[in-house]
Design a protein around this motif. Structure first.
Motif, PDB file in Angstrom:
ATOM      1  N   THR A 315     -71.374  10.741 -32.592  1.00 39.01           N
ATOM      2  CA  THR A 315     -71.540  11.508 -31.356  1.00 39.01           C
ATOM      3  C   THR A 315     -71.595  10.580 -30.149  1.00 39.01           C
ATOM      4  OG1 THR A 315     -72.683  13.331 -32.463  1.00 39.01           O
ATOM      5  CG2 THR A 315     -73.059  13.090 -30.105  1.00 39.01           C
ATOM      6  N   LEU A 316     -72.349   9.499 -30.257  1.00 38.77           N
ATOM      7  CA  LEU A 316     -72.413   8.546 -29.150  1.00 38.77           C
ATOM      8  C   LEU A 316     -71.054   7.905 -28.894  1.00 38.77           C
ATOM      9  CD1 LEU A 316     -75.800   6.632 -29.459  1.00 38.77           C
ATOM     10  CD2 LEU A 316     -75.226   8.654 -28.121  1.00 38.77           C
ATOM     11  N   ASN A 317     -70.299   7.663 -29.957  1.00 37.59           N
ATOM     12  CA  ASN A 317     -68.966   7.093 -29.779  1.00 37.59           C
ATOM     13  C   ASN A 317     -68.071   8.051 -28.992  1.00 37.59           C
ATOM     14  OD1 ASN A 317     -67.031   4.969 -30.300  1.00 37.59           O
ATOM     15  ND2 ASN A 317     -66.052   6.345 -31.762  1.00 37.59           N
ATOM     16  N   ARG A 318     -68.164   9.344 -29.287  1.00 41.57           N
ATOM     17  CA  ARG A 318     -67.377  10.330 -28.544  1.00 41.57           C
ATOM     18  C   ARG A 318     -67.802  10.372 -27.073  1.00 41.57           C
ATOM     19  NH1 ARG A 318     -68.373  13.493 -33.145  1.00 41.57           N
ATOM     20  NH2 ARG A 318     -69.857  14.799 -31.997  1.00 41.57           N
ATOM     21  N   ARG A 319     -69.107  10.293 -26.823  1.00 43.99           N
ATOM     22  CA  ARG A 319     -69.580  10.308 -25.434  1.00 43.99           C
ATOM     23  C   ARG A 319     -69.134   9.050 -24.697  1.00 43.99           C
ATOM     24  NH1 ARG A 319     -75.826  12.547 -26.075  1.00 43.99           N
ATOM     25  NH2 ARG A 319     -75.285  14.522 -27.089  1.00 43.99           N
ATOM     26  N   PHE A 320     -69.125   7.927 -25.399  1.00 33.66           N
ATOM     27  CA  PHE A 320     -68.663   6.672 -24.803  1.00 33.66           C
ATOM     28  C   PHE A 320     -67.196   6.794 -24.397  1.00 33.66           C
ATOM     29  CE2 PHE A 320     -67.167   2.189 -25.262  1.00 33.66           C
ATOM     30  CZ  PHE A 320     -67.995   1.610 -24.309  1.00 33.66           C
ATOM     31  N   LYS A 321     -66.397   7.404 -25.270  1.00 32.39           N
ATOM     32  CA  LYS A 321     -64.981   7.602 -24.960  1.00 32.39           C
ATOM     33  C   LYS A 321     -64.809   8.569 -23.789  1.00 32.39           C
ATOM     34  CE  LYS A 321     -62.886   6.544 -29.433  1.00 32.39           C
ATOM     35  NZ  LYS A 321     -61.991   7.043 -30.499  1.00 32.39           N
ATOM     36  N   SER A 322     -65.688   9.560 -23.712  1.00 34.55           N
ATOM     37  CA  SER A 322     -65.620  10.507 -22.598  1.00 34.55           C
ATOM     38  C   SER A 322     -65.882   9.801 -21.270  1.00 34.55           C
ATOM     39  CB  SER A 322     -66.640  11.629 -22.809  1.00 34.55           C
ATOM     40  OG  SER A 322     -66.639  12.524 -21.726  1.00 34.55           O
ATOM     41  N   ILE A 323     -66.850   8.895 -21.266  1.00 37.73           N
ATOM     42  CA  ILE A 323     -67.131   8.106 -20.064  1.00 37.73           C
ATOM     43  C   ILE A 323     -65.928   7.237 -19.723  1.00 37.73           C
ATOM     44  CG2 ILE A 323     -68.620   6.325 -19.065  1.00 37.73           C
ATOM     45  CD1 ILE A 323     -70.836   7.350 -20.990  1.00 37.73           C
ATOM     46  N   ALA A 324     -65.311   6.641 -20.757  1.00 37.21           N
ATOM     47  CA  ALA A 324     -64.143   5.795 -20.537  1.00 37.21           C
ATOM     48  C   ALA A 324     -62.974   6.597 -19.966  1.00 37.21           C
ATOM     49  CB  ALA A 324     -63.733   5.127 -21.847  1.00 37.21           C
ATOM     50  N   THR A 325     -62.822   7.841 -20.423  1.00 35.86           N
ATOM     51  CA  THR A 325     -61.770   8.703 -19.889  1.00 35.86           C
ATOM     52  C   THR A 325     -61.988   8.954 -18.399  1.00 35.86           C
ATOM     53  OG1 THR A 325     -61.484   9.810 -22.034  1.00 35.86           O
ATOM     54  CG2 THR A 325     -60.679  10.975 -20.085  1.00 35.86           C
ATOM     55  N   ARG A 326     -63.232   9.233 -18.043  1.00 36.07           N
ATOM     56  CA  ARG A 326     -63.582   9.476 -16.651  1.00 36.07           C
ATOM     57  C   ARG A 326     -63.366   8.221 -15.801  1.00 36.07           C
ATOM     58  NH1 ARG A 326     -69.308  10.510 -16.826  1.00 36.07           N
ATOM     59  NH2 ARG A 326     -68.663  12.065 -18.361  1.00 36.07           N
ATOM     60  N   ALA A 327     -63.635   7.046 -16.395  1.00 35.19           N
ATOM     61  CA  ALA A 327     -63.498   5.782 -15.667  1.00 35.19           C
ATOM     62  C   ALA A 327     -62.078   5.236 -15.705  1.00 35.19           C
ATOM     63  CB  ALA A 327     -64.458   4.749 -16.257  1.00 35.19           C
ATOM     64  N   ASP A 328     -61.209   5.908 -16.482  1.00 37.71           N
ATOM     65  CA  ASP A 328     -59.826   5.455 -16.676  1.00 37.71           C
ATOM     66  C   ASP A 328     -59.786   4.029 -17.209  1.00 37.71           C
ATOM     67  OD1 ASP A 328     -57.085   5.730 -16.720  1.00 37.71           O
ATOM     68  OD2 ASP A 328     -56.815   5.001 -14.671  1.00 37.71           O
ATOM     69  N   VAL A 329     -60.610   3.784 -18.227  1.00 36.40           N
ATOM     70  CA  VAL A 329     -60.656   2.471 -18.873  1.00 36.40           C
ATOM     71  C   VAL A 329     -59.888   2.558 -20.186  1.00 36.40           C
ATOM     72  CG1 VAL A 329     -62.140   0.818 -20.058  1.00 36.40           C
ATOM     73  CG2 VAL A 329     -62.805   1.710 -17.825  1.00 36.40           C
ATOM     74  N   ARG A 330     -58.950   1.647 -20.378  1.00 33.84           N
ATOM     75  CA  ARG A 330     -58.168   1.571 -21.606  1.00 33.84           C
ATOM     76  C   ARG A 330     -58.147   0.127 -22.092  1.00 33.84           C
ATOM     77  NH1 ARG A 330     -58.527   6.113 -20.395  1.00 33.84           N
ATOM     78  NH2 ARG A 330     -57.058   7.859 -20.634  1.00 33.84           N
ATOM     79  N   VAL A 331     -58.102  -0.039 -23.397  1.00 38.55           N
ATOM     80  CA  VAL A 331     -57.937  -1.355 -24.002  1.00 38.55           C
ATOM     81  C   VAL A 331     -56.696  -1.289 -24.876  1.00 38.55           C
ATOM     82  CG1 VAL A 331     -58.935  -3.108 -25.529  1.00 38.55           C
ATOM     83  CG2 VAL A 331     -60.419  -1.815 -23.988  1.00 38.55           C
ATOM     84  N   ARG A 332     -55.702  -2.050 -24.510  1.00 36.72           N
ATOM     85  CA  ARG A 332     -54.397  -2.028 -25.191  1.00 36.72           C
ATOM     86  C   ARG A 332     -53.834  -0.607 -25.253  1.00 36.72           C
ATOM     87  NH1 ARG A 332     -55.500  -6.169 -30.313  1.00 36.72           N
ATOM     88  NH2 ARG A 332     -56.097  -7.974 -29.043  1.00 36.72           N
ATOM     89  N   GLY A 333     -54.043   0.116 -24.183  1.00 36.33           N
ATOM     90  CA  GLY A 333     -53.482   1.444 -24.074  1.00 36.33           C
ATOM     91  C   GLY A 333     -54.293   2.551 -24.713  1.00 36.33           C
ATOM     92  N   GLU A 334     -55.405   2.217 -25.369  1.00 36.97           N
ATOM     93  CA  GLU A 334     -56.228   3.205 -26.064  1.00 36.97           C
ATOM     94  C   GLU A 334     -57.619   3.269 -25.443  1.00 36.97           C
ATOM     95  OE1 GLU A 334     -55.109   5.120 -28.433  1.00 36.97           O
ATOM     96  OE2 GLU A 334     -53.145   4.148 -28.681  1.00 36.97           O
ATOM     97  N   LEU A 335     -58.272   4.421 -25.608  1.00 36.55           N
ATOM     98  CA  LEU A 335     -59.664   4.528 -25.170  1.00 36.55           C
ATOM     99  C   LEU A 335     -60.529   3.555 -25.959  1.00 36.55           C
ATOM    100  CD1 LEU A 335     -60.139   8.400 -24.842  1.00 36.55           C
ATOM    101  CD2 LEU A 335     -60.147   6.726 -22.973  1.00 36.55           C
ATOM    102  N   PRO A 336     -61.444   2.868 -25.316  1.00 40.05           N
ATOM    103  CA  PRO A 336     -62.291   1.915 -26.050  1.00 40.05           C
ATOM    104  C   PRO A 336     -63.270   2.635 -26.962  1.00 40.05           C
ATOM    105  CG  PRO A 336     -63.065   2.144 -23.797  1.00 40.05           C
ATOM    106  CD  PRO A 336     -61.766   2.916 -23.880  1.00 40.05           C
ATOM    107  N   THR A 337     -63.642   1.966 -28.041  1.00 40.49           N
ATOM    108  CA  THR A 337     -64.659   2.470 -28.950  1.00 40.49           C
ATOM    109  C   THR A 337     -65.989   1.783 -28.666  1.00 40.49           C
ATOM    110  OG1 THR A 337     -64.225   0.783 -30.635  1.00 40.49           O
ATOM    111  CG2 THR A 337     -62.896   2.796 -30.722  1.00 40.49           C
TER     112      THR A 337
END
Length: 404
Positions: A315-337
């Protein structure tokens, strides 16, 4: 809960075992189940884990029972001290039991040993299938057999290379197999370690991307509340595993001291503490926020599901990805874990150590030494070393989160 969020089909067998140990097993323990008992399919369905059956059947050619018994090492008549092995060689099993008795005398957590049992069991099962026996000891007693044994081990690695999806999994297998062979040689049971030679399986190239400092800052800026801020801090500023963060309880927190820290009775490799170098105010605010809730039981990430005390690491991993989506942060083209946040912490800590060493260069020169590590290790007290490292690490974190 959506089964798709777990990405069952993308997990290697090793990763499925890790998922069981880190997510499913603690949940069953909280419900009072026998830690060595095999979960029923209905229990898995009720708790959102039914996709596990499909993954082990379609991608690993195993039934649920075979997965729990052979890969995880569960069973009503089995205890962690007497594991079953998927091989038919009593002498080799005795060597394995000796090896794990020596491992248990160390500081490794039981979950770590269970994972190691699973990996070694899979290696020996493939070895037996390919070469007709799991009696590896008889094949390392004479150095004249070295070329042939290296080829045999290489053949097993080739099978594992096809089965394992991530370089992390491959490295763990290689490390555990290497360690077993080294133990056999150290104890005088063998003359050479075939894993130390070129088996044509290159796992030295790490595929562990980490978040950059600017990306960490973007994540922090994109958080919308204290809870989200705590997720980013816990992973990136404190280097916690997501399961540790999900399980975080007020009893783990010590803020009323000159050097605040988190204390854990059990981490992956045993008891330990984590220094709270940065972000203590957010942790304090979160505790104050939850303290006003009626019936709060102390968990920093309480679950909205009445069946659970706190959320899961997934669940925390999903929330982390949600924050990354909002921040437009990608690592090698993918949402960070969440793991990428922990890797940032390791990178920042390594930089902090290098900064301290560089600062000691002039001191080392005055002492007639070309190596500042000599000063760091031999001429600074433990307290002073910790102070220097905390200051350097704080600077790294403050810069990443935009406070400098």
């Amino acid at each position: 809960m959506s089964e798709q969020t777990y990405n069952w089909s993308r997990k290697s067998l090793d990763e499925l075992v890790d998922f069981y140990e880190q997510e499913i097993a603690p949940e069953r323990q909280r419900e009072g189940h026998d830690p060595n008992g095999i979960p029923t399919y209905q229990w898995l369905v009720d708790h959102g884990y039914s996709g596990l059956q499909y993954a082990v059947r379609e991608h690993h050619d195993m039934t649920l029972s075979e997965f729990f018994e052979q890969a995880v090492g569960l069973g009503d008549d089995v205890s962690p001290e007497t594991p079953t092995w998927p091989i038919d060689n009593e002498q080799m099993i005795e060597y394995l039991e000796q090896y794990f008795r020596s491992q248990q005398r160390g500081s490794a957590a039981e979950t770590t040993l269970q994972s190691k049992r699973s990996r070694l069991g899979q290696f020996l099962r493939h070895y037996e299938d390919l070469h007709g026996t799991a009696a590896i000891v008889s094949r390392i007693t004479d150095v004249a057999d070295q070329p042939e044994e290296i080829q045999r081990v290489t053949a097993v690695f080739d099978v594992l290379n096809e089965q394992l999806e991530s370089n992390d999994s491959k490295r763990r297998y290689r490390s555990d197999i290497d360690d077993l062979y080294s133990w056999l040689v150290d104890r005088g049971y063998g003359a050479f370690n075939p894993v130390r030679y070129d088996h044509e399986w290159d796992v030295a190239k790490r595929d562990n991307p980490a978040l950059a400092p600017a990306q960490v800052g973007a994540l922090g800026a994109a958080t919308e509340n204290i809870e989200e801020r705590l997720i980013v801090l816990g992973l990136c500023a404190w280097g916690l595993r997501r399961s540790e963060l999900a399980n975080l309880h007020v009893e783990n927190v010590e803020l009323q001291t000159e050097s605040p820290y988190l204390s854990f009775d059990m981490r992956k490799n045993g008891p330990g503490t984590v220094a709270l170098i940065y972000g203590q105010n957010v942790l304090s605010d979160r505790i104050a926020q939850l303290s006003d809730r009626q019936g709060w039981d102390g968990y920093l990430f309480p679950s909205p599901d009445a069946r659970r005390d706190h959320v899961t690491g997934e669940t925390l991993n999903r929330r982390f990805k949600s924050i990354a989506t909002r921040a437009d942060v990608r690592v090698r083209g993918e949402l960070p874990t969440s793991k990428m946040g922990r890797r940032f912490w390791y990178s920042a800590y390594a930089d902090a150590v290098e900064t301290v060493i560089d600062r000691l260069q002039s001191v080392a020169h005055e002492q007639g030494s070309s190596d500042p590590m000599v000063v760091f290790r031999n001429y600074l007290s433990e307290e002073k070393r910790r102070e220097y490292l905390r200051d350097a690490m704080y600077d790294r974190l403050a810069e990443a989160f935009g406070d400098k």
